[in-house]
Design a protein around this motif. Sequence first.
Motif, short mmCIF file in Angstrom:
data_model
loop_
_atom_site.label_atom_id
_atom_site.label_comp_id
_atom_site.label_asym_id
_atom_site.label_seq_id
_atom_site.Cartn_x
_atom_site.Cartn_y
_atom_site.Cartn_z
N LYS A 55 -5.99 -32.61 64.60
CA LYS A 55 -5.63 -32.27 63.22
C LYS A 55 -5.42 -30.76 63.07
CE LYS A 55 -7.51 -36.13 60.67
NZ LYS A 55 -6.28 -36.45 59.97
N ALA A 56 -6.22 -29.97 63.76
CA ALA A 56 -6.06 -28.52 63.70
C ALA A 56 -4.72 -28.10 64.30
CB ALA A 56 -7.21 -27.83 64.44
N PHE A 57 -4.35 -28.72 65.42
CA PHE A 57 -3.07 -28.39 66.05
C PHE A 57 -1.89 -28.74 65.14
CE2 PHE A 57 -5.03 -28.88 70.51
CZ PHE A 57 -5.40 -27.56 70.52
N ALA A 58 -2.07 -29.75 64.30
CA ALA A 58 -1.00 -30.13 63.37
C ALA A 58 -0.84 -29.10 62.25
CB ALA A 58 -1.29 -31.50 62.77
N ARG A 59 -1.87 -28.30 62.01
CA ARG A 59 -1.84 -27.36 60.89
C ARG A 59 -1.71 -25.90 61.30
NH1 ARG A 59 -4.79 -31.63 59.08
NH2 ARG A 59 -4.63 -32.16 56.88
N GLU A 60 -1.91 -25.61 62.57
CA GLU A 60 -1.98 -24.22 63.00
C GLU A 60 -1.24 -24.03 64.32
OE1 GLU A 60 -2.33 -20.75 62.43
OE2 GLU A 60 -3.92 -21.56 61.19
N LYS A 61 -0.79 -22.82 64.57
CA LYS A 61 -0.14 -22.51 65.84
C LYS A 61 -1.15 -22.69 66.97
CE LYS A 61 2.72 -18.81 63.97
NZ LYS A 61 2.92 -17.35 64.02
N LEU A 62 -0.69 -23.19 68.09
CA LEU A 62 -1.55 -23.39 69.25
C LEU A 62 -2.19 -22.07 69.69
CD1 LEU A 62 -2.55 -25.30 71.53
CD2 LEU A 62 -0.54 -24.61 72.82
N SER A 63 -1.41 -21.00 69.68
CA SER A 63 -1.91 -19.70 70.14
C SER A 63 -2.95 -19.11 69.19
CB SER A 63 -0.75 -18.72 70.30
OG SER A 63 -0.11 -18.50 69.06
N VAL A 64 -3.03 -19.61 67.99
CA VAL A 64 -4.03 -19.16 67.03
C VAL A 64 -5.23 -20.10 67.05
CG1 VAL A 64 -4.51 -18.81 64.57
CG2 VAL A 64 -2.34 -18.03 65.55
N ALA A 65 -4.99 -21.40 67.07
CA ALA A 65 -6.07 -22.38 66.96
C ALA A 65 -6.89 -22.51 68.24
CB ALA A 65 -5.50 -23.75 66.57
N TYR A 66 -6.22 -22.61 69.38
CA TYR A 66 -6.96 -22.94 70.60
C TYR A 66 -8.00 -21.89 71.00
CZ TYR A 66 -8.23 -25.18 74.86
OH TYR A 66 -8.96 -25.79 75.82
N PRO A 67 -7.73 -20.60 70.86
CA PRO A 67 -8.79 -19.64 71.21
C PRO A 67 -10.08 -19.82 70.42
CG PRO A 67 -6.69 -18.52 71.08
CD PRO A 67 -6.47 -19.93 70.56
N LEU A 68 -10.00 -20.45 69.26
CA LEU A 68 -11.20 -20.68 68.47
C LEU A 68 -12.16 -21.66 69.15
CD1 LEU A 68 -9.59 -20.79 64.94
CD2 LEU A 68 -11.11 -19.03 65.83
N MET A 69 -11.65 -22.42 70.12
CA MET A 69 -12.53 -23.34 70.85
C MET A 69 -13.61 -22.60 71.62
SD MET A 69 -12.30 -26.49 70.32
CE MET A 69 -13.18 -27.18 71.70
N CYS A 70 -13.41 -21.30 71.86
CA CYS A 70 -14.45 -20.56 72.58
C CYS A 70 -15.72 -20.44 71.74
CB CYS A 70 -13.95 -19.22 73.06
SG CYS A 70 -14.12 -17.91 71.88
N ALA A 71 -15.63 -20.78 70.46
CA ALA A 71 -16.85 -20.83 69.64
C ALA A 71 -17.83 -21.83 70.22
CB ALA A 71 -16.51 -21.18 68.20
N SER A 72 -17.33 -22.80 70.98
CA SER A 72 -18.23 -23.77 71.61
C SER A 72 -19.19 -23.07 72.57
CB SER A 72 -17.44 -24.87 72.32
OG SER A 72 -16.70 -24.34 73.39
N TYR A 73 -18.78 -21.95 73.18
CA TYR A 73 -19.68 -21.19 74.03
C TYR A 73 -20.84 -20.62 73.23
CZ TYR A 73 -16.02 -21.37 77.57
OH TYR A 73 -15.08 -21.79 78.46
N VAL A 74 -20.55 -20.16 72.04
CA VAL A 74 -21.60 -19.62 71.17
C VAL A 74 -22.58 -20.73 70.79
CG1 VAL A 74 -22.07 -18.49 68.96
CG2 VAL A 74 -20.07 -17.82 70.30
N PHE A 75 -22.03 -21.88 70.41
CA PHE A 75 -22.89 -23.01 70.06
C PHE A 75 -23.74 -23.44 71.27
CE2 PHE A 75 -19.31 -23.88 66.97
CZ PHE A 75 -19.99 -23.36 65.88
N ALA A 76 -23.13 -23.46 72.45
CA ALA A 76 -23.85 -23.86 73.66
C ALA A 76 -24.97 -22.86 73.98
CB ALA A 76 -22.89 -23.98 74.84
N LEU A 77 -24.70 -21.58 73.79
CA LEU A 77 -25.71 -20.56 74.02
C LEU A 77 -26.89 -20.74 73.07
CD1 LEU A 77 -26.09 -17.95 75.76
CD2 LEU A 77 -25.30 -16.70 73.76
N ILE A 78 -26.59 -21.02 71.81
CA ILE A 78 -27.64 -21.24 70.81
C ILE A 78 -28.42 -22.51 71.14
CG2 ILE A 78 -28.04 -21.82 68.37
CD1 ILE A 78 -25.58 -19.94 67.78
N TYR A 79 -27.72 -23.59 71.46
CA TYR A 79 -28.39 -24.83 71.84
C TYR A 79 -29.28 -24.62 73.06
CZ TYR A 79 -25.33 -27.65 68.80
OH TYR A 79 -24.67 -28.20 67.74
N GLY A 80 -28.74 -23.92 74.05
CA GLY A 80 -29.52 -23.67 75.26
C GLY A 80 -30.81 -22.93 74.98
#
Length: 110
Positions: A55-80
């Motif tokens: 759904k995000a890819f349908a609303r946003e440019k790939l080059s803008v949206a996909y880098p936001l997936m690195c937020a998963s590293y922040v979440f993983a660090l917090i979970y860890g």
Amino acid sequence: MGEISRARHTGKWLMLASAFLTATGQLFWKWGLTEWIYMGVGFLCYGLGAILMIKAFAREKLSVAYPLMCASYVFALIYGYFLLGEEITVQKLAAVVLLGIGVTLTSVER
């Protein structure tokens, strides 16, 4: 004005939610190594994250949206740290800061 701004950033918010759900799914997979119910919850979270990503890819440019997936590293660090007792080192913090800078530079359009 607020409604237009909110709609303009919907794809970014969906991608951040996707990052959260995929990191959460991976946490449950880790727990699922000994408890099968957690494995199922992990697949559910990961699947919902994938749907939000589409759904995000349908609303946003790939080059803008996909880098936001690195937020998963922040979440993983917090979970860890909070849920798995893992250490947060200076090196890990520096990596997260650099990722944040990179994401900001690629996701902010003027």
